[in-house]
Each structure stands twice: as structure tokens, then as C-alpha cells.
Scaffold this motif. Structure first.
Motif, PDB file in Angstrom:
ATOM      1  N   UNK A   1      -5.409  17.030  -0.604  1.00  0.00           N
ATOM      2  CA  UNK A   1      -4.450  18.119  -0.782  1.00  0.00           C
ATOM      3  C   UNK A   1      -5.043  19.292  -1.554  1.00  0.00           C
ATOM      4  N   UNK A   2      -5.833  19.016  -2.583  1.00  0.00           N
ATOM      5  CA  UNK A   2      -6.431  20.089  -3.376  1.00  0.00           C
ATOM      6  C   UNK A   2      -7.339  20.941  -2.486  1.00  0.00           C
ATOM      7  N   UNK A   3      -8.181  20.274  -1.719  1.00  0.00           N
ATOM      8  CA  UNK A   3      -9.086  21.007  -0.827  1.00  0.00           C
ATOM      9  C   UNK A   3      -8.314  21.803   0.211  1.00  0.00           C
ATOM     10  N   UNK A   4      -7.211  21.227   0.727  1.00  0.00           N
ATOM     11  CA  UNK A   4      -6.394  21.940   1.697  1.00  0.00           C
ATOM     12  C   UNK A   4      -5.802  23.216   1.127  1.00  0.00           C
ATOM     13  N   UNK A   5      -5.272  23.135  -0.108  1.00  0.00           N
ATOM     14  CA  UNK A   5      -4.739  24.328  -0.760  1.00  0.00           C
ATOM     15  C   UNK A   5      -5.814  25.360  -1.028  1.00  0.00           C
TER      16      UNK A   5
ATOM     17  N   UNK B   1       5.660  26.472  -3.533  1.00  0.00           N
ATOM     18  CA  UNK B   1       5.195  25.098  -3.634  1.00  0.00           C
ATOM     19  C   UNK B   1       6.357  24.123  -3.492  1.00  0.00           C
ATOM     20  N   UNK B   2       6.042  22.882  -3.232  1.00  0.00           N
ATOM     21  CA  UNK B   2       7.060  21.845  -3.238  1.00  0.00           C
ATOM     22  C   UNK B   2       7.376  21.433  -4.659  1.00  0.00           C
ATOM     23  N   UNK B   3       8.238  20.431  -4.831  1.00  0.00           N
ATOM     24  CA  UNK B   3       8.592  19.985  -6.181  1.00  0.00           C
ATOM     25  C   UNK B   3       7.348  19.514  -6.932  1.00  0.00           C
ATOM     26  N   UNK B   4       7.123  20.071  -8.126  1.00  0.00           N
ATOM     27  CA  UNK B   4       5.854  19.827  -8.814  1.00  0.00           C
ATOM     28  C   UNK B   4       5.755  18.434  -9.427  1.00  0.00           C
ATOM     29  N   UNK B   5       6.826  17.633  -9.355  1.00  0.00           N
ATOM     30  CA  UNK B   5       6.672  16.233  -9.766  1.00  0.00           C
ATOM     31  C   UNK B   5       5.949  15.423  -8.695  1.00  0.00           C
ATOM     32  N   UNK B   6       5.813  16.005  -7.513  1.00  0.00           N
ATOM     33  CA  UNK B   6       5.056  15.351  -6.445  1.00  0.00           C
ATOM     34  C   UNK B   6       3.569  15.631  -6.610  1.00  0.00           C
TER      35      UNK B   6
ATOM     36  N   UNK C   1       0.873  -1.178   0.000  1.00  0.00           N
ATOM     37  CA  UNK C   1       0.000   0.000   0.000  1.00  0.00           C
ATOM     38  C   UNK C   1       0.906   1.223   0.000  1.00  0.00           C
ATOM     39  N   UNK C   2       0.554   2.238  -0.780  1.00  0.00           N
ATOM     40  CA  UNK C   2       1.361   3.458  -0.855  1.00  0.00           C
ATOM     41  C   UNK C   2       0.635   4.581  -0.127  1.00  0.00           C
ATOM     42  N   UNK C   3       1.348   5.272   0.758  1.00  0.00           N
ATOM     43  CA  UNK C   3       0.806   6.405   1.491  1.00  0.00           C
ATOM     44  C   UNK C   3       1.392   7.676   0.901  1.00  0.00           C
ATOM     45  N   UNK C   4       0.531   8.589   0.486  1.00  0.00           N
ATOM     46  CA  UNK C   4       0.933   9.844  -0.141  1.00  0.00           C
ATOM     47  C   UNK C   4       1.861   9.580  -1.319  1.00  0.00           C
ATOM     48  N   UNK C   5       1.358   8.909  -2.369  1.00  0.00           N
ATOM     49  CA  UNK C   5       2.218   8.590  -3.521  1.00  0.00           C
ATOM     50  C   UNK C   5       2.769   9.848  -4.155  1.00  0.00           C
ATOM     51  N   UNK C   6       3.990   9.754  -4.671  1.00  0.00           N
ATOM     52  CA  UNK C   6       4.631  10.921  -5.265  1.00  0.00           C
ATOM     53  C   UNK C   6       4.211  11.132  -6.709  1.00  0.00           C
ATOM     54  N   UNK C   7       3.741  10.078  -7.374  1.00  0.00           N
ATOM     55  CA  UNK C   7       3.345  10.211  -8.763  1.00  0.00           C
ATOM     56  C   UNK C   7       2.251   9.195  -9.058  1.00  0.00           C
ATOM     57  N   UNK C   8       1.846   9.112 -10.315  1.00  0.00           N
ATOM     58  CA  UNK C   8       0.808   8.167 -10.688  1.00  0.00           C
ATOM     59  C   UNK C   8       1.335   6.753 -10.489  1.00  0.00           C
TER      60      UNK C   8
ATOM     61  N   UNK D   1       2.146  18.181  -4.090  1.00  0.00           N
ATOM     62  CA  UNK D   1       2.537  19.574  -4.352  1.00  0.00           C
ATOM     63  C   UNK D   1       1.684  20.166  -5.469  1.00  0.00           C
ATOM     64  N   UNK D   2       1.478  19.384  -6.523  1.00  0.00           N
ATOM     65  CA  UNK D   2       0.651  19.876  -7.622  1.00  0.00           C
ATOM     66  C   UNK D   2      -0.782  20.106  -7.172  1.00  0.00           C
ATOM     67  N   UNK D   3      -1.300  19.183  -6.360  1.00  0.00           N
ATOM     68  CA  UNK D   3      -2.682  19.313  -5.910  1.00  0.00           C
ATOM     69  C   UNK D   3      -2.867  20.538  -5.018  1.00  0.00           C
ATOM     70  N   UNK D   4      -1.935  20.800  -4.113  1.00  0.00           N
ATOM     71  CA  UNK D   4      -2.035  21.962  -3.228  1.00  0.00           C
ATOM     72  C   UNK D   4      -1.956  23.259  -4.038  1.00  0.00           C
ATOM     73  N   UNK D   5      -1.043  23.297  -5.013  1.00  0.00           N
ATOM     74  CA  UNK D   5      -0.921  24.476  -5.869  1.00  0.00           C
ATOM     75  C   UNK D   5      -2.191  24.691  -6.690  1.00  0.00           C
ATOM     76  N   UNK D   6      -2.719  23.599  -7.256  1.00  0.00           N
ATOM     77  CA  UNK D   6      -3.936  23.715  -8.078  1.00  0.00           C
ATOM     78  C   UNK D   6      -5.115  24.193  -7.241  1.00  0.00           C
TER      79      UNK D   6
END
Length: 447
Positions: free
Chosen positions: A271-275, A294-299, A251-258, A302-307
Motif C-alpha cells: 500500500x505504501x508503494x502504491x500511494x 484517505x480512508x479511515x486512518x485506523x485502517x 490467516x488475515x488478508x489486508x488486516x485493519x490494524x496491528x 489507509x495510513x500506508x497509502x497516505x504515508x
């Protein structure tokens, strides 16, 4: 002539100390009459007082059981069993499509019709069966090229070994870099659930192992835990396939990518809702020149919080100015300090900074101190994660709280369900974030 029987080979059993401190008892139980493979009886004793004495008692018990199992049936019965198995064995056919539901990652069962055997993989790789077994178990003694060839064939043919014994009584948590506050909270959640099942919890820092030229996934194969929880970890399809082939639930917790083929169960926060909520809080206070670090956008997070932050600002008719956006190399204090100083050199300066995590926000605190800005009178700051330091710094920090302990517990429940062949009701779990308002935010220009 003495009537005493001659010397007989006697299985003595092994007691091995695992990295977690648990003890694994392993006793040779003879050769399977049909498969001609060695059989072992294993049991894992959790670490703790009296573990050695318990292991000795278990070894004696398993030795007695192995003694009964090693008394072979009559030769005619063995031949008949082998002949019956051969007659019932279907011709080899290509494997069917793999299941992609959550339970598929943890089935522990015998070989099904049409599935490739270890012998098949060995033949295709032009190596011995023990060599394939070494790859599956993460053992040394295999050339790099040979190991890669075997791993590729295991992936290509969707091999999954049948259950060969009891796994170690441990849940392994793999981090990619251990940020202590996050790691401790996650481990607490995992331990709460694992402890209920009398399982130990271990951890691995994959980033450190990679820096030392080691392969964390192969080390896991050698330890053979009950299940693996990977945290903040970039996961390749090759690593996933290797764990799957070895029948280790993941099981992956907070995956960094797809995730590979979207088949790996995962736990994350909203994360999106938090941002979105963090940006809307600043907008409601009256801020319009809002900067974002933002954090590294490959994460993914990070992308979700920014979006989410961008969506809130666009909904308010403000928009995120490109000159007010900075991207960190990592979620670090150093990023917050350097990027915060850069933002505070602008004219006009931002009245608020929304950060990708609390460490970056603490870096902005220091940037404000060095440039003579007061928080929140001159600059409002919002973090993300809500680590304990947010309540200790001055002023106390407004932050988006991630339910890290609950996330660890959810991941543990999922991986243990997979380990017992249960079908997961859902393979992706999102837990809600909460905006915690403290003293680091105020209306712009408040004195």
C-alpha cells in the motif's frame, strides 16, 4: 428358549447439512477405555450432485468401522492400559511459552506434557467439562458471564485442544462488510486453491452478524472449518485466542490494524508503494496542488497509502498541504462525493485528487460533474484498487491495482499449509501493486 440375541444399541450415524451445502457424516464409535470420553468418526462430503448418495455410503462404511472399534478388549487389557497411562503421566506443571511461528497456529496433535486439559480448565472455571466443550465449539446453552470466564481461562493458560476428528471440508472467508467487487476477486483466488484440494469455500459477513447481535467467531467454532481467512477485519486478541484454542488455523488478508502479538499470518498489498507511485505520477505530470482523500486512518492500508503519497510529495519539495487533506469515514462513494465537493469549493482549487480507493474516486467524479469541472482537463483523479468500474466510467480511471485474486490465493495456500502442520516460510506476505494509467489524469490546465 430362543437363541436369538437380545436387542442391542446400534449406532445409526448422523448426516448433517452444513451452511456451505457440504454434508458431514458423524458416527458414534464408543467410549475410549482410558480417557472415558465418547469417540466419533466423522467425514465431510463436498456439496454437489450425488452428495447424498455418497454420504449414505460413507455412513455405512463408518458404521462398519465403528462396529469393529466398539468391540472392547479384555477387561484386564483395559485396566493395564489405564494403569500404564497413569504411571507414565507426568505431574502437572505450568505451560511453557507458546510458539509464535506460523505453524503454531495450525498444529493438530495430541496433548503434550505440561499442557492444560479440558478438565483443568473446567475446574478452574468451576464448571463442567461439557460446558467448556460448548464454549470451544461455539454452542449455545452457556450463560454470557460463564462463557466469558471460560474464554478468559482458555486464553490465560494457552489451551489448545488436540485433534478430535476431521474438520469440515471448507475454507471460510470472513469479511467485515462485503464490497462486492473486492469480495468477488478475493473469493476467486481462494476458490482456485481450495478447489485444487477438493474443498468448498464459504463466507461470512461479520459486520452484518454483529449488527444482529451474533458472534461470528462462535458460529465458526460450531462449523469447524478446515481454516479461516479474515478479510478487512478488526481482530481482537480474544477472538484470535478462541480460534487458536479450538485448533482452527487463521490467516488475515489486508488486516485493519496491528495483529495480536504479531503471531497471526497475514497477506497484504504494498500500500505504501502504491500511494507513493500514484502521487509521483501526478507530480511528474506537473501537478502541485494535489489533494488527498484517505480512508479511515485506523485502517493500516489507509495510513500506508497516505504515508506513501506524503513521502512522494515531500521528496519533490511540495509537501501535502493540511487544507488539501480529507479523511473519509469509510472507503465509500459518499465520502468521495461530499469530501470532493468540499475540496472543489476551495480557492484556489486543487488540480488533482488522489483517493484512498476507487469508490471514493467515483464520488469525486460526481462532485466534478456537479460543479462543472471536466476530468482530466480541469481536474485529474486517481483511485486505488482497480475495480472493474474503473474501465467502464468516463473517462476511464487511473488507479493503483491491487492483486486481489492473487492475495486470496496466497491466503488460501497459507491457511491450508497451517492446516496440514507445515511451517510457513514467512508469516507476512506483501504482494506488489501496479499503477495503471488511463484517461483521468493529465497535465494541469490541459484543454
Amino acid at each position: 428358549m430362543s437363541d436369538e440375541p437380545g436387542p442391542r444399541r446400534r449406532a445409526r450415524g448422523e448426516i448433517e447439512e452444513l451452511p456451505s451445502g457440504s454434508l458431514r457424516v458423524r458416527v458414534y464409535a464408543g467410549i475410549d477405555p482410558v480417557s472415558k470420553r465418547r469417540r466419533y468418526l466423522t467425514r465431510t462430503i463436498p456439496a454437489g450432485p450425488g452428495a447424498i448418495e455418497t454420504a449414505e455410503a460413507v455412513r455405512a462404511e463408518l458404521l462398519a468401522t465403528a462396529g469393529r472399534h466398539r468391540r472392547p478388549p479384555a477387561r484386564a487389557q483395559v485396566d493395564a492400559a489405564a494403569a500404564g497411562a497413569a504411571a507414565a503421566r507426568p505431574p502437572a506443571v505450568p505451560p511453557g511459552p507458546q510458539r509464535t511461528d506460523g505453524a503454531a497456529g495450525a498444529e493438530r496433535r495430541g496433548r503434550r506434557r505440561g499442557e492444560h486439559t479440558l478438565t483443568t480448565i473446567a475446574r478452574l472455571a468451576d464448571v463442567s467439562v461439557p460446558t467448556v466443550s460448548k464454549v470451544l465449539n461455539g454452542r449455545s446453552g452457556v450463560a454470557a458471564g460463564t462463557r466469558s470466564r471460560v474464554e478468559a481461562l482458555l486464553r490465560e493458560h494457552g489451551y489448545r485442544r488436540p485433534e478430535l476428528g476431521t474438520p469440515s471440508a471448507i475454507v471460510e472467508v470472513v469479511f467485515y462488510g462485503m464490497q462486492s467487487n473486492l469480495a468477488v476477486a478475493i473469493m476467486h483466488g481462494v476458490e482456485q486453491v481450495a478447489g485444487e484440494h477438493r474443498l468448498a469455500v464459504g463466507f461470512t459477513d461479520a459486520r452484518r452478524q454483529l449488527s444482529q447481535g451474533r458472534f461470528w467467531s462462535r458460529d465458526l467454532l460450531a462449523r469447524r472449518p478446515t481454516g479461516v481467512i479474515a478479510v478487512h477485519l478488526g481482530f481482537t486478541s480474544e477472538q484470535h485466542a478462541l480460534l487458536r484454542a479450538s485448533a482452527i488455523p487463521l490467516v488475515v488478508l489486508d488486516p485493519t490494524d496491528e495483529l495480536p502479538l504479531h503471531t497471526v499470518p497475514s497477506v497484504t498489498a504494498t500500500n505504501w508503494s502504491g500511494g507513493f507511485e500514484a502521487a509521483r505520477h501526478l507530480l511528474d505530470l506537473g501537478h502541485r496542488r494535489i489533494a488527498v482523500i484517505t480512508g479511515p486512518t485506523e485502517r493500516l492500508c489507509a495510513r500506508a497509502r497516505l504515508d506513501g503519497a506524503r513521502a512522494a510529495m515531500e521528496a519533490a519539495g511540495v509537501g501535502l498541504e493540511p487544507r488539501l487533506l480529507r479523511t473519509g469515514a469509510w472507503f465509500s462513494f459518499e465520502d468521495g462525493l461530499s469530501l470532493g465537493q468540499d475540496l472543489l469549493r476551495l480557492n484556489p482549487t486543487p488540480t488533482a485528487v488522489l483517493c484512498g480507493n476507487d469508490l471514493q474516486a467515483l464520488g469525486v467524479y460526481e462532485a466534478a460533474r456537479r460543479t462543472g469541472r471536466r476530468i482530466p482537463q480541469d481536474l485529474s483523479v486517481v483511485g486505488f484498487d482497480d475495480i472493474p468500474h474503473t474501465r467502464l466510467c468516463g473517462p476511464t480511471m487511473t488507479s493503483v491495482q491491487q492483486p486481489l485474486t492473487d492475495m486470496g490465493a496466497a491466503a488460501a495456500r497459507m491457511v491450508l499449509a497451517l492446516a496440514t502442520n507445515q511451517r510457513l516460510p514467512q508469516t507476512r506476505v506483501e504482494l506488489a501493486t501496479t499503477l495503471v494509467v488511463r484517461d483521468s489524469t493529465a497535465a494541469p490546465g490541459v484543454r
